[in-house]
Motif scaffolding. Structure first.
Motif, PDB file in Angstrom:
ATOM      1  N   PHE A  15       0.865  -1.181   0.000  1.00 14.00           N
ATOM      2  CA  PHE A  15       0.000   0.000   0.000  1.00 14.00           C
ATOM      3  C   PHE A  15       0.899   1.228   0.000  1.00 14.00           C
ATOM      4  CE2 PHE A  15      -3.464  -2.191   2.741  1.00 14.00           C
ATOM      5  CZ  PHE A  15      -4.194  -2.532   1.618  1.00 14.00           C
ATOM      6  N   SER A  16       0.388   2.337  -0.522  1.00 10.33           N
ATOM      7  CA  SER A  16       1.042   3.617  -0.276  1.00 10.33           C
ATOM      8  C   SER A  16       0.958   3.920   1.212  1.00 10.33           C
ATOM      9  CB  SER A  16       0.346   4.728  -1.065  1.00 10.33           C
ATOM     10  OG  SER A  16       0.784   5.990  -0.606  1.00 10.33           O
ATOM     11  N   CYS A  54      -0.004  -3.417 -14.268  1.00  9.95           N
ATOM     12  CA  CYS A  54      -0.485  -4.794 -14.228  1.00  9.95           C
ATOM     13  C   CYS A  54      -1.684  -4.920 -15.166  1.00  9.95           C
ATOM     14  CB  CYS A  54      -0.879  -5.179 -12.802  1.00  9.95           C
ATOM     15  SG  CYS A  54      -1.305  -6.908 -12.599  1.00  9.95           S
ATOM     16  N   LYS A  55      -1.523  -5.676 -16.249  1.00  5.11           N
ATOM     17  CA  LYS A  55      -2.552  -5.765 -17.282  1.00  5.11           C
ATOM     18  C   LYS A  55      -3.290  -7.096 -17.291  1.00  5.11           C
ATOM     19  CE  LYS A  55       0.025  -2.654 -20.350  1.00  5.11           C
ATOM     20  NZ  LYS A  55       0.656  -2.495 -21.674  1.00  5.11           N
ATOM     21  N   ILE A  56      -2.967  -7.966 -16.326  1.00 10.50           N
ATOM     22  CA  ILE A  56      -3.549  -9.310 -16.387  1.00 10.50           C
ATOM     23  C   ILE A  56      -4.671  -9.504 -15.378  1.00 10.50           C
ATOM     24  CG2 ILE A  56      -1.412 -10.318 -17.253  1.00 10.50           C
ATOM     25  CD1 ILE A  56      -0.871 -11.330 -14.420  1.00 10.50           C
ATOM     26  N   THR A  57      -5.183  -8.405 -14.795  1.00 11.62           N
ATOM     27  CA  THR A  57      -6.267  -8.509 -13.835  1.00 11.62           C
ATOM     28  C   THR A  57      -7.343  -7.479 -14.157  1.00 11.62           C
ATOM     29  OG1 THR A  57      -6.870  -8.361 -11.487  1.00 11.62           O
ATOM     30  CG2 THR A  57      -5.091  -6.945 -12.242  1.00 11.62           C
ATOM     31  N   THR A  58      -8.576  -7.797 -13.795  1.00 10.76           N
ATOM     32  CA  THR A  58      -9.692  -6.865 -13.987  1.00 10.76           C
ATOM     33  C   THR A  58      -9.996  -6.097 -12.708  1.00 10.76           C
ATOM     34  OG1 THR A  58     -11.259  -8.641 -13.446  1.00 10.76           O
ATOM     35  CG2 THR A  58     -10.721  -8.305 -15.787  1.00 10.76           C
ATOM     36  N   LEU A  59      -9.276  -6.356 -11.619  1.00  8.96           N
ATOM     37  CA  LEU A  59      -9.520  -5.669 -10.356  1.00  8.96           C
ATOM     38  C   LEU A  59      -8.980  -4.237 -10.431  1.00  8.96           C
ATOM     39  CD1 LEU A  59      -8.565  -8.518  -7.866  1.00  8.96           C
ATOM     40  CD2 LEU A  59     -10.859  -7.658  -8.326  1.00  8.96           C
ATOM     41  N   ASP A  60      -9.847  -3.264 -10.156  1.00 10.93           N
ATOM     42  CA  ASP A  60      -9.447  -1.861 -10.274  1.00 10.93           C
ATOM     43  C   ASP A  60      -8.332  -1.495  -9.305  1.00 10.93           C
ATOM     44  OD1 ASP A  60     -11.207  -1.389 -12.287  1.00 10.93           O
ATOM     45  OD2 ASP A  60     -12.774  -0.528 -11.013  1.00 10.93           O
ATOM     46  N   GLU A  61      -8.341  -2.141  -8.109  1.00  8.14           N
ATOM     47  CA  GLU A  61      -7.368  -1.714  -7.109  1.00  8.14           C
ATOM     48  C   GLU A  61      -5.959  -2.254  -7.351  1.00  8.14           C
ATOM     49  OE1 GLU A  61      -9.410  -5.229  -4.860  1.00  8.14           O
ATOM     50  OE2 GLU A  61      -9.956  -3.747  -6.359  1.00  8.14           O
ATOM     51  N   ILE A  62      -5.821  -3.248  -8.212  1.00  5.12           N
ATOM     52  CA  ILE A  62      -4.492  -3.763  -8.535  1.00  5.12           C
ATOM     53  C   ILE A  62      -3.913  -2.886  -9.637  1.00  5.12           C
ATOM     54  CG2 ILE A  62      -3.130  -5.739  -9.264  1.00  5.12           C
ATOM     55  CD1 ILE A  62      -4.522  -6.142  -6.601  1.00  5.12           C
ATOM     56  N   LYS A  63      -3.056  -1.962  -9.242  1.00  2.29           N
ATOM     57  CA  LYS A  63      -2.582  -0.941 -10.177  1.00  2.29           C
ATOM     58  C   LYS A  63      -1.294  -1.332 -10.900  1.00  2.29           C
ATOM     59  CE  LYS A  63      -4.388   2.348 -10.607  1.00  2.29           C
ATOM     60  NZ  LYS A  63      -5.521   2.660 -11.498  1.00  2.29           N
ATOM     61  N   ALA A  64      -0.406  -2.027 -10.188  1.00  2.00           N
ATOM     62  CA  ALA A  64       0.910  -2.250 -10.769  1.00  2.00           C
ATOM     63  C   ALA A  64       1.627  -3.351 -10.017  1.00  2.00           C
ATOM     64  CB  ALA A  64       1.735  -0.955 -10.712  1.00  2.00           C
ATOM     65  N   VAL A  65       2.764  -3.756 -10.550  1.00  2.22           N
ATOM     66  CA  VAL A  65       3.664  -4.648  -9.828  1.00  2.22           C
ATOM     67  C   VAL A  65       4.982  -3.914  -9.629  1.00  2.22           C
ATOM     68  CG1 VAL A  65       2.634  -6.808 -10.559  1.00  2.22           C
ATOM     69  CG2 VAL A  65       4.378  -5.756 -11.996  1.00  2.22           C
ATOM     70  N   ILE A  66       5.626  -4.223  -8.511  1.00  4.95           N
ATOM     71  CA  ILE A  66       6.883  -3.577  -8.156  1.00  4.95           C
ATOM     72  C   ILE A  66       7.980  -4.627  -8.198  1.00  4.95           C
ATOM     73  CG2 ILE A  66       8.138  -2.328  -6.349  1.00  4.95           C
ATOM     74  CD1 ILE A  66       5.371  -1.528  -5.211  1.00  4.95           C
ATOM     75  N   LYS A  67       9.071  -4.311  -8.855  1.00  5.74           N
ATOM     76  CA  LYS A  67      10.227  -5.194  -8.881  1.00  5.74           C
ATOM     77  C   LYS A  67      11.392  -4.446  -8.265  1.00  5.74           C
ATOM     78  CE  LYS A  67      12.749  -8.388 -11.860  1.00  5.74           C
ATOM     79  NZ  LYS A  67      12.970  -8.882 -13.229  1.00  5.74           N
ATOM     80  N   GLN A  68      11.683  -4.769  -6.981  1.00 11.29           N
ATOM     81  CA  GLN A  68      12.739  -4.050  -6.275  1.00 11.29           C
ATOM     82  C   GLN A  68      14.122  -4.500  -6.718  1.00 11.29           C
ATOM     83  OE1 GLN A  68      11.094  -4.774  -2.193  1.00 11.29           O
ATOM     84  NE2 GLN A  68      11.549  -2.617  -1.950  1.00 11.29           N
ATOM     85  N   SER A 105      -5.131   1.654  -2.267  1.00 11.95           N
ATOM     86  CA  SER A 105      -6.055   1.585  -1.125  1.00 11.95           C
ATOM     87  C   SER A 105      -7.249   2.513  -1.306  1.00 11.95           C
ATOM     88  CB  SER A 105      -5.317   1.910   0.182  1.00 11.95           C
ATOM     89  OG  SER A 105      -4.676   3.167   0.102  1.00 11.95           O
ATOM     90  N   ASP A 106      -7.115   3.570  -2.127  1.00  7.41           N
ATOM     91  CA  ASP A 106      -8.260   4.444  -2.402  1.00  7.41           C
ATOM     92  C   ASP A 106      -9.405   3.653  -3.034  1.00  7.41           C
ATOM     93  OD1 ASP A 106      -6.888   6.562  -1.398  1.00  7.41           O
ATOM     94  OD2 ASP A 106      -6.455   7.514  -3.322  1.00  7.41           O
ATOM     95  N   LYS A 107      -9.063   2.724  -3.916  1.00  6.81           N
ATOM     96  CA  LYS A 107     -10.077   1.906  -4.584  1.00  6.81           C
ATOM     97  C   LYS A 107     -10.775   0.970  -3.596  1.00  6.81           C
ATOM     98  CE  LYS A 107      -9.562   3.344  -8.856  1.00  6.81           C
ATOM     99  NZ  LYS A 107     -10.652   4.010  -9.600  1.00  6.81           N
ATOM    100  N   ILE A 108     -10.020   0.465  -2.637  1.00  4.07           N
ATOM    101  CA  ILE A 108     -10.626  -0.392  -1.616  1.00  4.07           C
ATOM    102  C   ILE A 108     -11.628   0.411  -0.807  1.00  4.07           C
ATOM    103  CG2 ILE A 108     -10.155  -1.684   0.504  1.00  4.07           C
ATOM    104  CD1 ILE A 108      -7.623  -2.665  -0.700  1.00  4.07           C
TER     105      ILE A 108
END
Length: 478
Positions: free
Chosen positions: A23-24, A111-125, A137-140
């Motif tokens: 989350f942010s 992240c383009k493989i999900t229809t869930l609005d709250e899943i915005k991106a993936v992070i690769k550290q 979390s705003d979408k939740i």
């Protein structure tokens, strides 16, 4: 998606099942151990129930249920992350809170493989770490505002407590918990602008040891304060968890190094305990708080600034434009350091696309013996070069630490095998000696007499080491 400055996003990273999420930090109010959760009938399956948080009734979501991950099993590591927006609080049940981190926006991939609005991106550290799924979390909140009825009922159930609860909320402060030399400290989040990954800072000539150096943060010069000296603790070796905390006081920014960021908590005024009057350095401490039965000493960031402000101003006055230009201009270069045949090598980081574990290499017939073969890198077929074969006539001895450095030149990518990648390092320009000049130095000439200089761009002098900077453009032209 909220941003910290331009490039960085402060996030809290947590685990659900075997997956990592984030989350942010903007909406995170606090992190608590899992109390008794009261189920609520006729609600969505992923609503775990209600908890009583210091007199407030707060709904709790179970993301395991929402995202169809293995069912929740209570454990000592489980936590509830309390998030808040527009006065509405909600808890999110997670298996384990991993860390608080600062993410460069370039590390976010849509992240383009999900229809869930709250899943915005993936992070690769880092390439050896798991991918982190970033949740908005705003979408939740938008999806779950109907749960606010529980808080409304809670307030209406005891009208005499409304003013008391509002007063408590108004007196709450958020604190970042951090470790410095195995001691626990707390920092008022209102004093902190951002938290960034540790980066080497530029030292400047000085008689004072209160300032360690300066960093260039998005073209702004930030002094790094020696907080360890003020706390009378040791400067520890840096690792992946080391962070630089950027504080802001009176429009003056400064940073200091902490060994680890632990958590975020919300604290009422009455929960802050005074320190004994005999406590050392009471003038830079303003009390203590408890979290998970551990005591955290609150550092007064304003007092830290007061103690070092004269040193900060003096440094910049003494060094003038020369000190600032040392950091602002391109007086340093970043290189990737790696090891081959017990010798250190370097490549300009501008030419390095990424660093990966050794992929499956397919050998193909070719005339150039130093070409190890080809590999499939996410759909791109790239050539893999064994630099050790090219320079020494011996194959690179690979092990678990070995990596392939992906270089991109003129739109073409190829990989260079490295027995071990050592670090990304900053090198002062004056310590880089171009190859034509290098071999006028008898020491350098003798040490590298067995190498073909056409592959060498320069020699870097770093402490007592002589590092070979290779020219990948020559390799690709071979």
């Amino acid at each position: 998606m909220s941003k910290i400055g331009v490039l960085d996003l402060n996030v809290i990273v947590f685990q659900i099942g075997r997956q990592n999420f984030a989350f942010s930090l903007d909406n995170v109010k606090e992190i608590i151990k899992v109390p008794s959760i009261t189920p609520v009938p006729l609600t969505k399956n992923h609503v775990a129930g209600l908890i009583n948080l210091r007199g407030e009734v707060i709904p709790v979501l179970n993301l395991k249920e929402k995202y169809k991950i293995d069912s929740y099993v209570k454990s000592e590591d489980a936590r509830i992350i309390v998030i808040e927006k527009s006065g509405f609080k909600m808890g999110v049940l997670v298996d384990k809170v991993l860390n608080i981190s600062s993410i460069d926006q370039s590390q976010l991939s849509e992240c383009k493989i999900t229809t869930l609005d709250e899943i915005k991106a993936v992070i690769k550290q880092k390439e050896e770490e798991k991918l982190i799924t970033f949740i908005d979390s705003d979408k939740i909140f938008e999806e779950s505002y109907e749960l606010a009825v529980f808080q409304k009922v809670n307030v209406e159930a005891g009208s005499s407590k409304i003013e008391e609860n509002e007063l408590k909320i108004s007196r709450q402060e958020r604190y970042i918990l951090a470790a410095i030399d195995n001691q626990n400290y707390a920092l008022n989040i209102s004093d902190i602008q951002e938290i960034i990954r540790f980066a080497d800072f530029s030292t400047i000539p000085s008689e004072s040891d209160e300032i360690l150096g300066v960093i260039n943060l998005r073209n702004e010069i930030i002094p790094i304060v020696n907080i360890q000296k003020l706390l009378k603790v040791q400067n520890k070796e840096t690792d992946d968890e080391t962070k630089i905390v950027i504080a802001n006081h009176s429009n003056m920014k400064f940073g200091f190094v902490v060994d680890r960021i632990l958590s975020v908590i919300s604290v009422n005024d009455e929960d802050i305990k005074k320190l004994p009057t005999i406590a050392n350095y009471e003038d830079i401490f303003e009390g203590s708080i408890k979290s998970d039965d551990k005591m955290f000493i609150i550092i007064n960031v304003k007092k830290i600034f007061d103690k070092v402000s004269s040193a900060i101003y003096e440094e910049f006055k003494n060094q003038g434009e020369e000190a600032l230009e040392m950091v602002r201009t391109n007086e340093e270069k970043q290189v990737v350091l790696f090891e081959l045949n017990n010798q250190k090598f370097a490549i300009d980081i501008q030419k390095v696309k990424e660093i990966n574990r050794i992929p499956n290499i397919v050998k193909v017939p070719n005339e150039k013996g130093y070409l190890k073969g080809i590999a499939n890198l996410r759909g791109d077929v790239i050539a893999i070069v064994d630099l050790c074969l090219l320079l020494y006539g011996e194959e690179t001895q690979l092990n678990d630490s070995s990596r392939v450095i992906i270089v991109e030149l003129k739109g073409e990518r190829f990989g260079i095998l490295a027995k071990k990648v050592l670090s990304v390092s900053k090198v002062a320009i004056e310590n880089i000696v171009e190859v034509d000049q290098s071999f006028e130095d008898e020491e350098i000439k003798e040490k590298f007499s067995n190498l073909d200089i056409k592959y060498i761009k320069a020699i870097i002098k770093q402490n007592d080491d002589l590092i070979i900077q290779i020219d990948p453009e020559i390799i690709i032209e071979e």
